[in-house]
Design an enzyme around this catalytic site. Sequence first.
Site, short mmCIF file in Angstrom:
data_model
loop_
_atom_site.label_atom_id
_atom_site.label_comp_id
_atom_site.label_asym_id
_atom_site.label_seq_id
_atom_site.Cartn_x
_atom_site.Cartn_y
_atom_site.Cartn_z
N GLY A 50 0.83 -1.21 0.00
CA GLY A 50 0.00 0.00 0.00
C GLY A 50 0.86 1.25 0.00
N ARG A 92 0.79 5.68 -1.78
CA ARG A 92 0.43 6.99 -1.19
C ARG A 92 0.30 6.84 0.32
NH1 ARG A 92 -5.56 5.93 -3.12
NH2 ARG A 92 -6.43 5.36 -1.09
N VAL A 115 -2.65 -7.71 -2.34
CA VAL A 115 -2.18 -8.49 -1.18
C VAL A 115 -3.19 -9.55 -0.74
CG1 VAL A 115 -0.66 -6.67 -0.30
CG2 VAL A 115 -3.03 -6.83 0.55
N SER A 123 -4.60 -0.15 14.36
CA SER A 123 -5.28 1.15 14.44
C SER A 123 -5.85 1.32 15.84
CB SER A 123 -6.43 1.20 13.42
OG SER A 123 -7.28 2.31 13.66
N TYR A 167 -13.67 -3.06 10.20
CA TYR A 167 -12.30 -2.53 10.30
C TYR A 167 -11.73 -2.73 11.70
CZ TYR A 167 -8.65 1.11 9.68
OH TYR A 167 -7.47 1.81 9.61
P1 NAP Z 1 -4.63 5.14 2.01
O1 NAP Z 1 -4.16 6.55 1.80
O2 NAP Z 1 -6.02 4.79 1.62
O3 NAP Z 1 -3.59 4.16 1.29
C1 NAP Z 1 -3.77 2.77 1.30
C2 NAP Z 1 -3.04 2.18 0.11
O4 NAP Z 1 -3.26 0.75 0.15
C3 NAP Z 1 -3.57 2.68 -1.23
O5 NAP Z 1 -2.51 3.06 -2.06
C4 NAP Z 1 -4.34 1.48 -1.76
O6 NAP Z 1 -4.33 1.35 -3.16
C5 NAP Z 1 -3.54 0.33 -1.17
N1 NAP Z 1 -4.30 -0.91 -1.19
C6 NAP Z 1 -5.62 -1.09 -0.89
N2 NAP Z 1 -5.98 -2.37 -1.07
C7 NAP Z 1 -4.87 -3.03 -1.51
C8 NAP Z 1 -4.61 -4.36 -1.89
N3 NAP Z 1 -5.56 -5.30 -1.86
N4 NAP Z 1 -3.36 -4.70 -2.29
C9 NAP Z 1 -2.39 -3.76 -2.35
N5 NAP Z 1 -2.56 -2.47 -2.00
C10 NAP Z 1 -3.80 -2.10 -1.59
O7 NAP Z 1 -4.49 4.69 3.56
P2 NAP Z 1 -3.56 5.24 4.75
O8 NAP Z 1 -4.36 6.23 5.51
O9 NAP Z 1 -2.21 5.59 4.24
O10 NAP Z 1 -3.51 3.91 5.65
C11 NAP Z 1 -2.43 2.98 5.59
C12 NAP Z 1 -2.64 1.92 6.65
O11 NAP Z 1 -2.72 2.54 7.94
C13 NAP Z 1 -3.93 1.10 6.50
O12 NAP Z 1 -3.72 -0.23 6.92
C14 NAP Z 1 -4.88 1.80 7.46
O13 NAP Z 1 -5.91 0.95 7.86
C15 NAP Z 1 -3.93 2.17 8.59
N6 NAP Z 1 -4.39 3.28 9.43
C16 NAP Z 1 -4.64 4.51 8.92
C17 NAP Z 1 -5.08 5.52 9.76
C18 NAP Z 1 -5.36 6.92 9.26
O14 NAP Z 1 -5.84 7.74 10.07
N7 NAP Z 1 -5.09 7.27 8.03
C19 NAP Z 1 -5.28 5.26 11.11
C20 NAP Z 1 -5.04 3.99 11.61
C21 NAP Z 1 -4.58 3.00 10.75
P3 NAP Z 1 -5.49 2.02 -4.09
O15 NAP Z 1 -5.20 3.47 -4.04
O16 NAP Z 1 -5.27 1.45 -5.44
O17 NAP Z 1 -6.79 1.65 -3.45
#
Ligand code: NAP
Length: 252
Positions: free
Chosen positions: A12, A15, A63, A141, A153
């Site tokens: 992932g 971005r 994944v 998270s 989630y």
């Molecule tokens: P994000 O900006 O939505 O980025 C997630 C990335 O994962 C995207 O590039 C997406 O690709 C990719 N992805 C989704 N499904 C996939 C798959 N099946 N195989 C490969 N890649 C895949 O999310 P983020 O905010 O950076 O979050 C990253 C991680 O931190 C996640 O596990 C999230 O649950 C966790 N997290 C985030 C927060 C927050 O506040 N942001 C808080 C707690 C935990 P596409 O663009 O093509 O969909």
Amino acid sequence: MSSTVRTAIVTGAARGIGAAVAKRLASDGMQVAVLDLDADNCADTVAAIEAAGGKALAVGANVADEASVAAAVEKVVAELGEPTVLINNAGITRDNLLFKMTVEDWDAVMAVHLRGAFLMARATQKYMVDNKYGRIVNLSSTSAQGNRGQVNYSAAKAGMQGFTKTLSIELGKFGVTANAIAPGFIATEMTAATAERVGASFEDYKKVAASQIPVARVGEPEDIAHTASFLASEGAGFVSGQVIYVAGGPKD
Ligand code: NAP
């Protein structure tokens, strides 16, 4: 500490948090496989790493798909080297209250977070065990504690914690550590999409979130990258099976 150049896979990483982690591990001296659903979307992260003098490889893979994960790991081994650092960061949200949540939205979230982390860890553990060295970091998270509208989630993110602890127990004797990072509110497209869904501007949404966070700001992807850098470092070899809340306050 040895001067071995490690190969890391960050899922992932096109971005958000994954991109920040990939850039940080590269600046720590690792060569980084930037893995995301579409290899083309990894170009910016790869370019940023290369512009800073690092080495990176774009890898397109889902994944949640066993064959896709196997092919991705083979590509990394052939083109970068044996992966001994794995950051399971790929994630999605499909929020809804329980009574409106579809089976598809439940399964999609379980597939990316839990099945995805399992498949990636299973496909890479051989290289870690062979090298008697490994660092696995799984993204949990604060939602693991429960969060309205996120029954899928929060279950997946709590599952990531149990998964992490068991990996640490099974793989410890091979020099492999496994830890989880549980972020609070981090400003990324994921949280921007949540703001849009609830009908708020992202700026207002972040302001409200910050007002409830002890350090009085929302998190940035670099906050998570800093923690991942520590857990993925050689020096962190005695830290395993832990969940580190990176939430600007005591969220656990
Ligand atoms: P994000 O900006 O939505 O980025 C997630 C990335 O994962 C995207 O590039 C997406 O690709 C990719 N992805 C989704 N499904 C996939 C798959 N099946 N195989 C490969 N890649 C895949 O999310 P983020 O905010 O950076 O979050 C990253 C991680 O931190 C996640 O596990 C999230 O649950 C966790 N997290 C985030 C927060 C927050 O506040 N942001 C808080 C707690 C935990 P596409 O663009 O093509 O969909």
